[in-house]
Design a protein around this motif. Structure first.
Motif, short mmCIF file in Angstrom:
data_model
loop_
_atom_site.label_atom_id
_atom_site.label_comp_id
_atom_site.label_asym_id
_atom_site.label_seq_id
_atom_site.Cartn_x
_atom_site.Cartn_y
_atom_site.Cartn_z
N PRO A 38 2.32 -10.03 -12.24
CA PRO A 38 3.03 -9.70 -10.93
C PRO A 38 2.33 -8.67 -10.03
N SER A 39 1.27 -7.99 -10.73
CA SER A 39 0.60 -6.87 -9.86
C SER A 39 0.00 -7.30 -8.76
N CYS A 40 -0.45 -8.80 -8.61
CA CYS A 40 -1.16 -9.24 -7.60
C CYS A 40 -0.13 -9.67 -6.31
N ILE A 41 1.01 -9.78 -6.54
CA ILE A 41 2.19 -10.35 -5.60
C ILE A 41 1.96 -9.64 -4.44
N GLY A 42 1.75 -8.13 -4.29
CA GLY A 42 2.00 -7.49 -3.19
C GLY A 42 0.73 -7.95 -2.23
N VAL A 43 -0.23 -8.50 -2.61
CA VAL A 43 -1.39 -8.85 -1.94
C VAL A 43 -1.12 -10.16 -0.71
N PHE A 44 0.01 -10.79 -1.32
CA PHE A 44 0.57 -11.99 -0.40
C PHE A 44 1.68 -11.64 0.43
N PHE A 45 2.21 -10.39 0.21
CA PHE A 45 3.44 -10.07 0.61
C PHE A 45 3.44 -10.22 2.54
N THR A 46 2.51 -9.75 3.05
CA THR A 46 2.34 -9.78 4.54
C THR A 46 2.35 -11.33 4.84
N ASP A 47 1.42 -12.18 4.18
CA ASP A 47 1.25 -13.64 4.47
C ASP A 47 2.56 -14.32 4.32
N LEU A 284 3.03 -1.03 -2.16
CA LEU A 284 1.81 -0.10 -1.95
C LEU A 284 0.77 -1.06 -1.01
N VAL A 285 0.49 -2.24 -1.19
CA VAL A 285 -0.34 -3.04 -0.37
C VAL A 285 -0.09 -3.33 0.80
N PRO A 286 1.50 -3.70 1.07
CA PRO A 286 2.08 -3.75 2.39
C PRO A 286 2.01 -2.40 3.32
N VAL A 293 -4.87 0.02 6.88
CA VAL A 293 -5.97 0.11 6.01
C VAL A 293 -6.38 -1.39 5.84
N GLU A 294 -7.77 -1.60 5.79
CA GLU A 294 -8.19 -2.94 5.65
C GLU A 294 -7.63 -3.74 4.37
N GLU A 295 -7.41 -5.16 4.36
CA GLU A 295 -6.66 -5.94 3.55
C GLU A 295 -7.48 -5.87 2.19
N ARG A 296 -8.73 -5.75 2.08
CA ARG A 296 -9.60 -5.83 0.98
C ARG A 296 -9.26 -4.54 0.23
N ARG A 297 -9.30 -3.48 0.78
CA ARG A 297 -9.32 -2.19 0.41
C ARG A 297 -8.20 -1.83 -0.12
N ALA A 298 -7.05 -2.45 0.72
CA ALA A 298 -5.67 -2.18 0.09
C ALA A 298 -5.35 -2.91 -0.98
N ALA A 299 -5.88 -4.21 -1.16
CA ALA A 299 -5.82 -4.77 -2.45
C ALA A 299 -6.47 -4.05 -3.76
N LEU A 412 16.51 -1.56 3.30
CA LEU A 412 16.46 -0.07 3.59
C LEU A 412 15.08 0.01 4.93
N VAL A 413 13.93 -0.50 4.42
CA VAL A 413 13.19 -0.61 5.20
C VAL A 413 13.19 -1.42 6.51
N ASP A 414 14.11 -2.59 6.19
CA ASP A 414 14.21 -3.54 7.31
C ASP A 414 15.01 -2.87 8.42
N ILE A 415 16.06 -1.94 7.92
CA ILE A 415 17.04 -1.26 8.85
C ILE A 415 16.24 -0.22 9.48
N THR A 416 15.37 0.41 8.66
CA THR A 416 14.91 1.77 9.50
C THR A 416 13.34 1.66 10.04
N SER A 417 12.97 0.39 9.56
CA SER A 417 11.46 0.20 10.14
C SER A 417 10.53 1.49 9.69
N ASP A 418 10.63 1.96 8.54
CA ASP A 418 9.91 2.93 7.93
C ASP A 418 9.57 2.66 6.53
N PHE A 419 8.18 2.50 6.47
CA PHE A 419 7.92 2.23 5.04
C PHE A 419 8.14 3.67 3.96
#
Length: 489
Positions: A38-47, A284-286, A293-299, A412-419
């Protein structure tokens, strides 16, 4: 010499030597494939969010379901192990995990991922992990503690390698083909299960698949049938109610929760903590990508957390085992949770890559303390003869908050648009849980001391107080319990 005696001697030879170390290697790989995945799921979040036109809340549901089922499926895994043995459970889990990810590569909507990647893959990971940990108890007696410590390094290896592999495959071939490849990788859980051949004590009697004890009501019902009389409908209904109650008592220790104040405080505290604990892993990655931050560095950030865990977690376990901390491990655990909550403010201050690396280092140290102490503290507050059932309720309750935490924060992030609200929320739950557990146990300890000082007679003075419960190794002639729910954080 009987054939059963020869088989028993052969089984004893397999413990702590020879093939047992191959089983340990398979257990390390299993933990990397299951808990580390499950630690890798954040990598695919944006896509996934972009392709399915989904909100943060909707996208976060499928990793939440995966982690919740992975942690909360312990009672179901226990039943499966009792019926068919550890080897079958591990191989079935590997098959379900692989099929779940292969099916995910063909999903046309985010809701379909809830079923395939969330439920099916999560359930498969639960079966493989928990049955894989159980089988170590049969293959290792003298070196059981060492074997479990080595096996737990698989989690950190998974945390380190899965995000790097995910980002590389995502850049080369997209998330659908990556999920397809992941399905093939997770099928290696079946290979690990095949290595875990069952030991036998007597001829034809597998050690890890004992027959469940026959229920008294069922025996009475059978006696009536043998006498030619049919059981009364009320008796049948009462027998079913008794069997259901015994099942709940065995796997979900509600009686301990109501009577043992230490267990009650700890279970509530950890369940509340889990509302915020998983949030950085999902977001964290999104968050890093959102801030340039570049995607590779974020992962790479998630991999840094896993890499540090490889070294810090064993050291934390050794430190907490020192006699100086006897009876005080709950305070070490609360301190680790508090540090985890405070570290989130680093992300709020800045989202630069160098600052996020500092955050990952501190978070990893805190996570190592939480992971090393979670079940040790539970052993301290619950007697070992009820540990399995106490852990069953513990994991089911924490899985509920693991399930709802990320989607609610995503809303909450969707409503406020603030991570930033991800880290505000995570800090709130972690810090409040740490203070609740630390202060509550301190108060409970003072009350127990006052009772002892006033010499108030108690029927069982050690029953309701937080103290160290000695955990003795089982003798080599006795097999360990059929299954022990163990999850790793």
């Amino acid at each position: 010499m009987s054939q059963g005696g020869a088989v028993a001697r052969e089984a004893a030879k397999s413990q702590d030597q020879g093939w047992a170390w191959m089983v340990l290697l398979a257990a390390v790989l299993l933990q990397a494939l299951t808990l580390g995945f499950p630690s890798c799921i954040g990598v695919f979040f944006t896509d996934l969010q972009r392709d399915f036109h989904a909100s943060n809340s909707e996208t976060s549901w499928f990793p939440s379901i995966m982690v919740a089922v992975l942690h909360g499926g312990g009672p179901l895994c226990s039943i499966l192990v009792k019926r068919f043995g550890c080897r079958f459970a591990v191989m079935l889990g590997g098959l379900l995990s692989g099929v779940g990810m292969v099916s995910s590569s063909f999903c046309k909507s985010i809701s379909q991922l809830f079923l395939t990647a969330g439920l099916i893959t999560g359930l498969g990971s639960c079966f493989s992990f928990q049955a894989g940990v159980t089988v170590l108890g049969y293959y290792f007696v003298r070196w059981r503690t060492l074997a479990n410590a080595i096996a737990s390094t698989g989690v950190s290896l998974g945390f380190t390698l899965w995000p790097l592999l995910s980002q590389h495959l995502l850049d080369e071939m997209g998330w659908r083909n990556t999920f397809l490849i992941f399905g093939g990788i997770l099928l290696n859980g079946c290979v690990c299960g095949a290595i875990m051949r069952p030991l036998q004590l007597t001829s034809g009697s597998p050690l890890q698949s004992p027959k469940p004890a026959e229920e008294p009501g069922r025996r009475a019902e059978g006696a009536q049938l043998s006498n030619g009389t049919s059981p009364h409908p009320n008796l049948q209904q009462q027998t079913r109610r008794t069997a259901c109650f015994q099942m709940l008592q065995k796997y979900l220790a509600f009686d301990i929760f109501c009577q043992n104040k230490g267990y009650q405080i700890y279970t509530i505290g950890v369940t509340w903590m889990m509302m915020g604990f998983a949030l950085p892993h999902v977001y964290l990655v999104p968050y890093a990508i959102h801030n340039g931050v570049e995607e590779r560095r974020a992962a790479l950030l998630i991999s840094i957390i896993g890499f540090i865990n490889i070294f810090i977690r064993p050291l934390t376990g050794l430190l907490s085992g020192h006699r100086v901390f006897t009876g005080r491990r709950i305070y070490l655990f609360s301190l680790a949770v508090l540090l985890c909550g405070l570290s989130n403010f680093i992300c709020i201050i800045s989202a630069e890559f160098s600052v996020l690396i500092i955050y990952c280092v501190i978070l990893s140290i805190a996570m190592s303390g939480i992971g090393a102490l979670t079940f040790q503290v539970l052993m301290d507050v619950v007697e070992m003869d009820r540990f399995s059932s106490a852990l069953g309720l513990f994991t089911v309750l924490e899985s509920i908050t693991l399930l709802i935490g990320p989607p609610l924060t995503g809303l909450l992030v969707d409503i406020t648009s603030d991570f930033h609200y991800v880290f505000y929320t995570s800090s709130f739950f972690l810090i409040s849980a740490a203070l609740f557990m630390g202060l509550s146990f301190c108060t409970l300890e003072k009350k127990n001391k006052l009772k002892e000082a006033s010499k108030v007679p108690l029927d069982n003075p050690s029953r309701y107080q937080y103290n160290e419960v000695p955990t003795e190794l089982q003798s080599e002639s006795q097999p360990p319990p059929a299954v022990v729910y163990i999850t790793s954080i």
